[in-house]
Write an enzyme that holds these catalytic residues in place. Structure first.
Site, mmCIF file in Angstrom:
data_model
loop_
_atom_site.group_PDB
_atom_site.id
_atom_site.type_symbol
_atom_site.label_atom_id
_atom_site.label_comp_id
_atom_site.label_asym_id
_atom_site.label_seq_id
_atom_site.Cartn_x
_atom_site.Cartn_y
_atom_site.Cartn_z
ATOM 1 N N CYS A 1 -16.307 1.747 0.314
ATOM 2 C CA CYS A 1 -15.156 0.909 0.696
ATOM 3 C C CYS A 1 -14.796 1.051 2.163
ATOM 4 C CB CYS A 1 -13.960 1.245 -0.183
ATOM 5 S SG CYS A 1 -13.337 2.929 -0.001
ATOM 6 N N HIS B 1 -7.428 0.709 -6.432
ATOM 7 C CA HIS B 1 -7.607 -0.124 -5.233
ATOM 8 C C HIS B 1 -8.292 -1.425 -5.671
ATOM 9 C CE1 HIS B 1 -7.847 -1.345 -1.213
ATOM 10 N NE2 HIS B 1 -8.716 -0.488 -0.717
ATOM 11 N N ASP C 1 -17.187 7.411 -1.907
ATOM 12 C CA ASP C 1 -15.949 7.255 -1.126
ATOM 13 C C ASP C 1 -15.660 8.606 -0.491
ATOM 14 O OD1 ASP C 1 -13.504 6.307 -0.123
ATOM 15 O OD2 ASP C 1 -12.463 6.449 -2.047
ATOM 16 N N GLN D 1 -10.161 -3.977 -3.189
ATOM 17 C CA GLN D 1 -11.480 -3.549 -2.725
ATOM 18 C C GLN D 1 -12.560 -3.947 -3.733
ATOM 19 O OE1 GLN D 1 -12.292 -1.873 0.294
ATOM 20 N NE2 GLN D 1 -14.342 -2.449 -0.333
ATOM 21 N N ARG E 1 -13.645 -8.572 2.139
ATOM 22 C CA ARG E 1 -12.207 -8.347 1.880
ATOM 23 C C ARG E 1 -11.423 -9.606 2.264
ATOM 24 N NH1 ARG E 1 -10.121 -3.197 1.641
ATOM 25 N NH2 ARG E 1 -8.248 -4.330 1.041
ATOM 26 N N ARG F 1 0.880 -1.180 0.000
ATOM 27 C CA ARG F 1 0.000 0.000 0.000
ATOM 28 C C ARG F 1 0.911 1.223 0.000
ATOM 29 N NH1 ARG F 1 -5.358 1.462 3.427
ATOM 30 N NH2 ARG F 1 -6.141 0.037 1.845
HETATM 31 N N1 NVA Z 1 -9.899 6.775 -1.606
HETATM 32 C C1 NVA Z 1 -9.542 6.355 -0.276
HETATM 33 C C2 NVA Z 1 -9.813 4.913 -0.091
HETATM 34 C C3 NVA Z 1 -9.520 4.378 1.292
HETATM 35 C C4 NVA Z 1 -9.712 2.904 1.415
HETATM 36 C C5 NVA Z 1 -8.080 6.669 -0.018
HETATM 37 O O1 NVA Z 1 -7.254 6.465 -0.926
HETATM 38 O O2 NVA Z 1 -7.751 7.138 1.068
HETATM 39 N N1 CP Z 2 -11.261 -0.027 2.384
HETATM 40 C C1 CP Z 2 -9.996 -0.085 2.851
HETATM 41 O O1 CP Z 2 -9.031 -0.354 2.124
HETATM 42 O O2 CP Z 2 -9.871 0.162 4.182
HETATM 43 P P1 CP Z 2 -8.525 0.376 5.004
HETATM 44 O O3 CP Z 2 -7.916 1.690 4.548
HETATM 45 O O4 CP Z 2 -8.953 0.396 6.427
HETATM 46 O O5 CP Z 2 -7.578 -0.753 4.708
#
Ligand code: NVA
Ligand code: CP
Length: 313
Positions: free
Chosen positions: A262, A134, A222, A137, A290, A107
């Site tokens: 998500c 992502h 989101d 997800q 997930r 990540r």
């Molecule tokens: N768009 C959000 C998704 C979090 C799971 C982010 O990148 O922070």
């Molecule tokens: N939806 C998701 O990826 O959540 P986290 O940021 O908690 O991993």
């Protein structure tokens, strides 16, 4: 050891539509097996390295619990405690880490970083969220939708809000799973041009969120400020006013439309509390899935797709 080329999962487009449906079917099976109390440990003695350069609740917990359930082990690596944070090149980190573990999950910020890691890795690499995509997800989201309503071919999803990483992955999903995506973003917050071009014909763009939600089978949103955009939070709240998913907006969708997110969600911002906690919301199933979708992902990356899946694609 076998001689098959290593497969990575850096975007949803790394798998064919047939492979994706097979993977989701397997996830549904693994979920049922787990709930029946069946032991299934194909990853005995296998290790997953989990590199997190951004925060996480769901992704970390689901990958870590998933590896335990599959009989393997997971290892949390943060830039603060590894040489990644002290400037060791990503290529060198990939060469070293991938000689010791069986699969890597990353990540981070730039999509290019996961691509560079994968290019130098001996083992499969999974994108666990970048600024661009992502895909993990979407495996859980498509699994949830299919569990609730069957195959999504010919249906319509409305994406309301930011043209961000989740939006890009939903655009890829529309192309790969054969549904149509209506995207409503405020001016200045549209998805990236390369994803728009790659998914042309599968996505329609709106400025008016109500027009996008009309007749939709799923309404999804989101956060307005993704990780890394904390400084823009106030400006974004102004820009996204009018893009909150409300009960009125859900009433424009089909009567049995699902609401998806998500998570983490911010009630009173991108979604009203009424919708988030209402009967059409499947957000907790998405979160639970997930675990099962990623168990299926780990299994196919390390043990292969069932015979015939790739050839049939
Ligand atoms: N768009 C959000 C998704 C979090 C799971 C982010 O990148 O922070
Ligand atoms: N939806 C998701 O990826 O959540 P986290 O940021 O908690 O991993």
């Amino acid at each position: 050891m076998n001689n098959k080329p290593v497969r990575h999962f850096l975007t949803l487009t790394d798998f064919t539509p047939v492979e994706l449906i097979s993977l989701i079917g397997r996830a549904i099976q693994l979920k049922a097996m787990w709930k029946r109390g069946e032991t299934h440990e194909p990853l005995h003695l296998r290790t997953l390295a989990m590199i997190f350069e951004k925060s996480s609740t769901r992704t970390r917990v689901s990958f870590e619990a998933g590896m335990t359930q599959l009989g393997g082990h997971s290892m949390f690596l943060s830039p603060n405690d590894t040489q990644l944070g002290r400037g060791e090149p990503i290529e060198d980190s990939a060469r070293v880490i991938s000689r010791m573990v069986d699969v890597v999950m990353i990540r981070t910020f730039e999509q290019e970083k996961v691509e560079l890691f994968a290019a130098n890795s001996r083992v499969p690499v999974i994108n666990a969220l970048t600024d661009k995509f992502h895909p993990c997800q979407l495996l859980a989201d498509m699994m949830t939708w299919i569990e609730q309503r069957g195959l999504p071919n010919g249906k319509t999803v409305a994406w309301i809000g930011d043209g961000n990483n989740m939006c890009h992955s939903w655009m890829n999903a529309a192309m790969l799973f054969g549904f149509h995506l209506n995207v409503a973003c405020p001016e200045g917050y549209d998805p990236d041009g390369d994803v728009i071009s790659a998914t042309a014909g599968h996505v329609t763009f709106f400025r008016d969120p109500s027009a996008a939600a009309k007749g939709a089978d799923v309404v999804v949103t989101d956060t307005w400020a993704s990780m890394g955009q904390e400084a823009e939070k106030k400006i974004r709240e102004t820009a996204f006013a009018g893009y909150q998913v409300t009960t009125d907006m859900m009433q424009l969708a089909t009567p049995d439309a699902l609401f998806m997110h998500c998570l983490p969600a911010y009630r009173g911002m991108e979604v009203s509390a009424e919708v988030m906690d209402g009967t059409q919301s499947v957000v907790w199933d998405e979160a639970e899935n997930r675990l099962h979708a990623q168990k299926a992902l780990l299994e196919v990356l390390l043990c292969g797709f069932p015979e015939g899946t790739s050839e049939a694609a």
